[in-house]
Design a protein around this motif. Structure first.
Motif, PDB file in Angstrom:
ATOM      1  N   MET A   1       0.809  -1.219   0.000  1.00  0.00           N
ATOM      2  CA  MET A   1       0.000   0.000   0.000  1.00  0.00           C
ATOM      3  C   MET A   1       0.842   1.269   0.000  1.00  0.00           C
ATOM      4  N   ILE A   2       2.151   1.133   0.100  1.00  0.00           N
ATOM      5  CA  ILE A   2       3.041   2.295   0.107  1.00  0.00           C
ATOM      6  C   ILE A   2       3.155   2.840  -1.310  1.00  0.00           C
ATOM      7  N   GLY A   3       3.055   4.150  -1.414  1.00  0.00           N
ATOM      8  CA  GLY A   3       3.191   4.763  -2.727  1.00  0.00           C
ATOM      9  C   GLY A   3       3.574   6.219  -2.618  1.00  0.00           C
TER      10      GLY A   3
ATOM     11  N   ASP B   1       8.314  24.895   4.133  1.00  0.00           N
ATOM     12  CA  ASP B   1       9.256  24.534   3.076  1.00  0.00           C
ATOM     13  C   ASP B   1       8.554  23.692   2.004  1.00  0.00           C
ATOM     14  N   TRP B   2       7.774  22.715   2.430  1.00  0.00           N
ATOM     15  CA  TRP B   2       7.065  21.856   1.487  1.00  0.00           C
ATOM     16  C   TRP B   2       6.010  22.652   0.722  1.00  0.00           C
ATOM     17  N   GLU B   3       5.436  23.653   1.369  1.00  0.00           N
ATOM     18  CA  GLU B   3       4.421  24.493   0.716  1.00  0.00           C
ATOM     19  C   GLU B   3       5.040  25.281  -0.436  1.00  0.00           C
ATOM     20  N   ARG B   4       6.312  25.642  -0.298  1.00  0.00           N
ATOM     21  CA  ARG B   4       6.995  26.366  -1.381  1.00  0.00           C
ATOM     22  C   ARG B   4       7.211  25.474  -2.600  1.00  0.00           C
ATOM     23  N   ASP B   5       7.262  24.171  -2.388  1.00  0.00           N
ATOM     24  CA  ASP B   5       7.411  23.216  -3.489  1.00  0.00           C
ATOM     25  C   ASP B   5       6.339  22.142  -3.326  1.00  0.00           C
ATOM     26  N   ARG B   6       5.127  22.477  -3.721  1.00  0.00           N
ATOM     27  CA  ARG B   6       3.986  21.582  -3.521  1.00  0.00           C
ATOM     28  C   ARG B   6       4.114  20.277  -4.300  1.00  0.00           C
ATOM     29  N   SER B   7       5.036  20.206  -5.238  1.00  0.00           N
ATOM     30  CA  SER B   7       5.214  18.977  -6.010  1.00  0.00           C
ATOM     31  C   SER B   7       6.205  18.022  -5.334  1.00  0.00           C
ATOM     32  N   ARG B   8       6.774  18.437  -4.210  1.00  0.00           N
ATOM     33  CA  ARG B   8       7.721  17.576  -3.480  1.00  0.00           C
ATOM     34  C   ARG B   8       7.067  16.220  -3.224  1.00  0.00           C
ATOM     35  N   GLN B   9       7.815  15.150  -3.476  1.00  0.00           N
ATOM     36  CA  GLN B   9       7.282  13.788  -3.375  1.00  0.00           C
ATOM     37  C   GLN B   9       7.702  13.122  -2.065  1.00  0.00           C
ATOM     38  N   PHE B  10       6.791  12.333  -1.527  1.00  0.00           N
ATOM     39  CA  PHE B  10       7.026  11.536  -0.326  1.00  0.00           C
ATOM     40  C   PHE B  10       6.541  10.121  -0.583  1.00  0.00           C
ATOM     41  N   GLN B  11       7.121   9.172   0.125  1.00  0.00           N
ATOM     42  CA  GLN B  11       6.530   7.833   0.197  1.00  0.00           C
ATOM     43  C   GLN B  11       5.441   7.953   1.253  1.00  0.00           C
ATOM     44  N   THR B  12       4.284   7.368   1.015  1.00  0.00           N
ATOM     45  CA  THR B  12       3.180   7.514   1.951  1.00  0.00           C
ATOM     46  C   THR B  12       2.533   6.168   2.246  1.00  0.00           C
ATOM     47  N   LEU B  13       1.951   6.105   3.434  1.00  0.00           N
ATOM     48  CA  LEU B  13       1.205   4.927   3.845  1.00  0.00           C
ATOM     49  C   LEU B  13       0.087   5.403   4.766  1.00  0.00           C
ATOM     50  N   ILE B  14      -1.136   5.095   4.409  1.00  0.00           N
ATOM     51  CA  ILE B  14      -2.277   5.469   5.243  1.00  0.00           C
ATOM     52  C   ILE B  14      -2.553   4.343   6.229  1.00  0.00           C
TER      53      ILE B  14
ATOM     54  N   GLN C   1      -5.119   4.501   9.182  1.00  0.00           N
ATOM     55  CA  GLN C   1      -6.122   5.359   9.801  1.00  0.00           C
ATOM     56  C   GLN C   1      -5.919   5.471  11.293  1.00  0.00           C
ATOM     57  N   PRO C   2      -5.981   6.668  11.841  1.00  0.00           N
ATOM     58  CA  PRO C   2      -6.339   7.939  11.216  1.00  0.00           C
ATOM     59  C   PRO C   2      -5.134   8.727  10.704  1.00  0.00           C
ATOM     60  N   TYR C   3      -3.974   8.076  10.593  1.00  0.00           N
ATOM     61  CA  TYR C   3      -2.746   8.768  10.227  1.00  0.00           C
ATOM     62  C   TYR C   3      -2.350   8.530   8.783  1.00  0.00           C
ATOM     63  N   VAL C   4      -1.570   9.479   8.273  1.00  0.00           N
ATOM     64  CA  VAL C   4      -0.884   9.308   6.999  1.00  0.00           C
ATOM     65  C   VAL C   4       0.600   9.398   7.315  1.00  0.00           C
ATOM     66  N   LEU C   5       1.267   8.267   7.195  1.00  0.00           N
ATOM     67  CA  LEU C   5       2.707   8.222   7.443  1.00  0.00           C
ATOM     68  C   LEU C   5       3.421   8.662   6.180  1.00  0.00           C
ATOM     69  N   ILE C   6       4.339   9.590   6.313  1.00  0.00           N
ATOM     70  CA  ILE C   6       5.094  10.055   5.149  1.00  0.00           C
ATOM     71  C   ILE C   6       6.579   9.918   5.441  1.00  0.00           C
TER      72      ILE C   6
END
Length: 102
Positions: free
Chosen positions: A12-14, A73-86, A88-93
């Motif tokens: 589920m990581i992406g 910092d991330w807001e300045r580059d909204r296209s910055r990529q992270f590995q993510t895993l949901i 619930q109720p958290y989103v791990l990045i």
């Protein structure tokens, strides 16, 4: 934690760009995971309420809430990529391995 759960979470990581994570940040559900940790292992510990592991990672600052400065910092580059895993109720990045800002 079971290997089956860890394998399921691993599948589920992406990747996701910061702009896709903004609704989760607004709900304060983002958790930043140190790149040295296995994202699926952290997800499995959270999902199974493994308090011992999660508390240790928190005390060692290996899993944290993003700081205001990091999010700015991330807001300045909204296209910055992270590995993510949901989990619930958290989103791990997690920073992507080739990200030089780690």
């Amino acid at each position: 934690m079971t290997q089956d759960l860890k394998q399921e979470l691993k599948s589920m990581i992406g990747p996701a760009a910061w702009y896709n994570l903004l609704p989760h940040a607004a709900r304060d559900s983002i958790v930043l995971v140190n790149p040295g940790l296995d994202l699926a292992e952290v997800g499995a510990a959270v999902a199974t309420d493994n308090v011992t592991s999660v508390q240790r990672w928190i005390s060692e600052a290996l899993i944290t809430k993003p700081t205001v400065e990091q999010m700015a910092d991330w807001e300045r580059d909204r296209s910055r990529q992270f590995q993510t895993l949901i989990v619930q109720p958290y989103v791990l990045i997690q920073y992507l391995p080739d990200d030089s800002s780690v």
